[in-house]
Design a protein around this motif. Structure first.
Motif, PDB file in Angstrom:
ATOM      1  N   ASP A 112       0.814  -1.232   0.000  1.00 52.18           N
ATOM      2  CA  ASP A 112       0.000   0.000   0.000  1.00 52.18           C
ATOM      3  C   ASP A 112       0.840   1.272   0.000  1.00 52.18           C
ATOM      4  N   GLY A 113       1.899   1.260   0.798  1.00 53.15           N
ATOM      5  CA  GLY A 113       2.737   2.450   0.911  1.00 53.15           C
ATOM      6  C   GLY A 113       3.355   2.863  -0.413  1.00 53.15           C
ATOM      7  N   ALA A 114       3.639   1.860  -1.258  1.00 52.99           N
ATOM      8  CA  ALA A 114       4.354   2.147  -2.511  1.00 52.99           C
ATOM      9  C   ALA A 114       3.420   2.499  -3.667  1.00 52.99           C
ATOM     10  N   VAL A 115       2.112   2.201  -3.515  1.00 57.44           N
ATOM     11  CA  VAL A 115       1.195   2.406  -4.643  1.00 57.44           C
ATOM     12  C   VAL A 115       1.174   3.884  -5.053  1.00 57.44           C
ATOM     13  N   GLY A 116       1.531   4.144  -6.289  1.00 59.60           N
ATOM     14  CA  GLY A 116       1.483   5.506  -6.826  1.00 59.60           C
ATOM     15  C   GLY A 116       2.627   6.403  -6.397  1.00 59.60           C
ATOM     16  N   ALA A 117       3.670   5.832  -5.778  1.00 56.62           N
ATOM     17  CA  ALA A 117       4.767   6.679  -5.264  1.00 56.62           C
ATOM     18  C   ALA A 117       5.416   7.527  -6.363  1.00 56.62           C
ATOM     19  N   LEU A 118       5.421   7.043  -7.598  1.00 52.56           N
ATOM     20  CA  LEU A 118       6.087   7.793  -8.680  1.00 52.56           C
ATOM     21  C   LEU A 118       5.249   8.943  -9.238  1.00 52.56           C
ATOM     22  N   ILE A 119       3.981   8.959  -8.897  1.00 52.52           N
ATOM     23  CA  ILE A 119       3.157  10.022  -9.494  1.00 52.52           C
ATOM     24  C   ILE A 119       2.629  10.998  -8.445  1.00 52.52           C
ATOM     25  N   ARG A 120       3.093  10.821  -7.194  1.00 51.10           N
ATOM     26  CA  ARG A 120       2.609  11.726  -6.149  1.00 51.10           C
ATOM     27  C   ARG A 120       3.309  13.069  -6.247  1.00 51.10           C
TER      28      ARG A 120
END
Ligand SMILES: Cc1cc2nc3c(=O)[nH]c(=O)nc-3n(C[C@H](O)[C@H](O)[C@H](O)COP(=O)(O)O)c2cc1C
Length: 350
Positions: A342-350
């Motif tokens: 969960d923590g990593a989901v979408g980390a590159l687009i935040r």
């Protein structure tokens, strides 16, 4: 020991045989395994996650098209997949397109297929899908090639089998049924969703609905599809199906059918990234296309996928690769300081 045997058969023997025959042999073997498996191995607790409230031991799922008739879902779950998607199932049984219709491109780590929804139909599937399931099993639904009302086909299959599965994927993105991709047009998609939702609310247990989209769409159409989905209570989008774009190949050659595997990775990620940027917080994304390693999975997760699915990578690398990627994915998460998916989901687009 059994794992090594599965792996040896999967990678050393089957990959040398004509692709569709090899798939039929794999299914025979898995049907046998399916009779005996009573439980699945517990995965790494760090990889446990939830997709629309469905608890899965790992975010690595088996994509639609491998188990077209829902005959081996317990066997594929026992190989280490966190969840599996069966189908595509149509109302009536159909043979699909003429053979040969499945081709390997080993140098490109790709497959080309023009199967055309070969499946035994919803009645056959309804009889076997009542069997207890060892994990989360979704069903992917489609329309018959000869159908004159393709929209009605989705409602018919949904009504007949949705209650037997954990989630339903509406497949409007296969390139191998004439005009099927036209159903991605917002007005048509909206009609399908309204009809299916009417049935869904009357079920004892409402099922999460996903839309599987094509990678060959421009940004404005993707955005329109997303809005229609969100306005019509879709739980998530699966990005993507196969591409019809020959330019993705290192040696571009025209082909008839859908291209999957490595050449699809960047193109499917582009769609995933766009969806992730534009979606509402509650809309879930599943990333598919060209996954061959844990870092491919990690990239899709960081681009916004809560889970992923694999087909071609499984064909080339065999079943043991799933567990290997699980371990490596855990290490990738830890090395970036995450202790859950969960923590990593979408980390590159935040
Ligand atoms: C032989 C074959 C059959 C497929 N059949 C279906 C299908 O029936 N329904 C569907 O939604 N996708 C189908 N797909 C597409 C896969 O589910 C997946 O979206 C695509 O192959 C990209 O993932 P990959 O690069 O990991 O293979 C099929 C793919 C292949 C290679």
């Amino acid at each position: 020991m059994l794992n090594i045997l599965h792996h040896y058969i999967g990678t050393k023997i089957l990959n040398r045989i004509e692709p569709e025959i090899s798939h039929a042999i794999a299914l025979c073997y898995l049907r046998l395994l399916n009779q005996f498996v009573k439980k699945r191995k517990i995965g790494n607790p760090m990889l446990k996650t939830k997709i629309c409230g469905m608890e899965v031991p790992s975010p690595i799922g088996l994509a639609a098209g491998f188990d077209k008739n829902a005959e081996v879902f317990n066997a594929t779950l026992s190989l280490g997949f966190g969840f599996v998607e069966v189908g595509t199932i149509t109302p009536d049984p159909q043979f699909g397109n003429p053979k040969p219709r499945l081709f390997r491109l080993p140098e490109e780590k790709a497959l080309i297929n023009r199967m055309g929804f070969n499946n035994k139909g919803m009645l056959h599937v309804s009889k076997i899908a009542e069997k207890p399931k060892l994990g989360i099993v979704g069903v992917n639904i489609g329309a018959n090639a000869k159908s004159i009302n393709k929209i009605l086909d989705y409602t018919n299959v949904f009504e007949f089998i949705a209650h037997l599965f954990d989630y339903v994927t509406i497949n409007v993105s296969s390139p191998n049924t004439k005009n099927l991709r036209d159903l991605q047009k917002p007005e048509t998609l909206e009609q399908i969703l309204q009809d299916v939702n009417t049935i869904n609310v009357s079920l004892k247990r409402k099922v999460p609905i996903f839309i599987k989209i094509a990678p060959d769409l421009n940004d404005s159409i993707v955005t329109e599809i997303l809005s229609v989905c969100e306005e019509n209570y879709v739980s998530g989008l699966i990005a993507t199906n196969t591409t019809i774009n020959p330019k993705n190949l290192k040696n571009p050659n025209s082909f008839e059918g859908g291209l999957s595997g490595k050449p699809l990775f960047n193109q499917s990620n582009k769609i995933l990234r766009l969806l992730a940027k534009r979606k509402n917080a509650s809309t879930v994304l599943i990333g598919v296309g060209g996954i061959f390693s844990a870092s491919d999975i990690y990239e899709k997760i960081m681009l916004g996928a809560s889970a992923v699915q694999i087909y071609t990578g499984f064909v080339y690398n065999g079943p043991m690769h799933i567990k290997r990627m699980e371990m490596e994915l855990k290490n990738l998460l830890l090395s970036d300081g995450y202790n859950s998916i969960d923590g990593a989901v979408g980390a590159l687009i935040r």
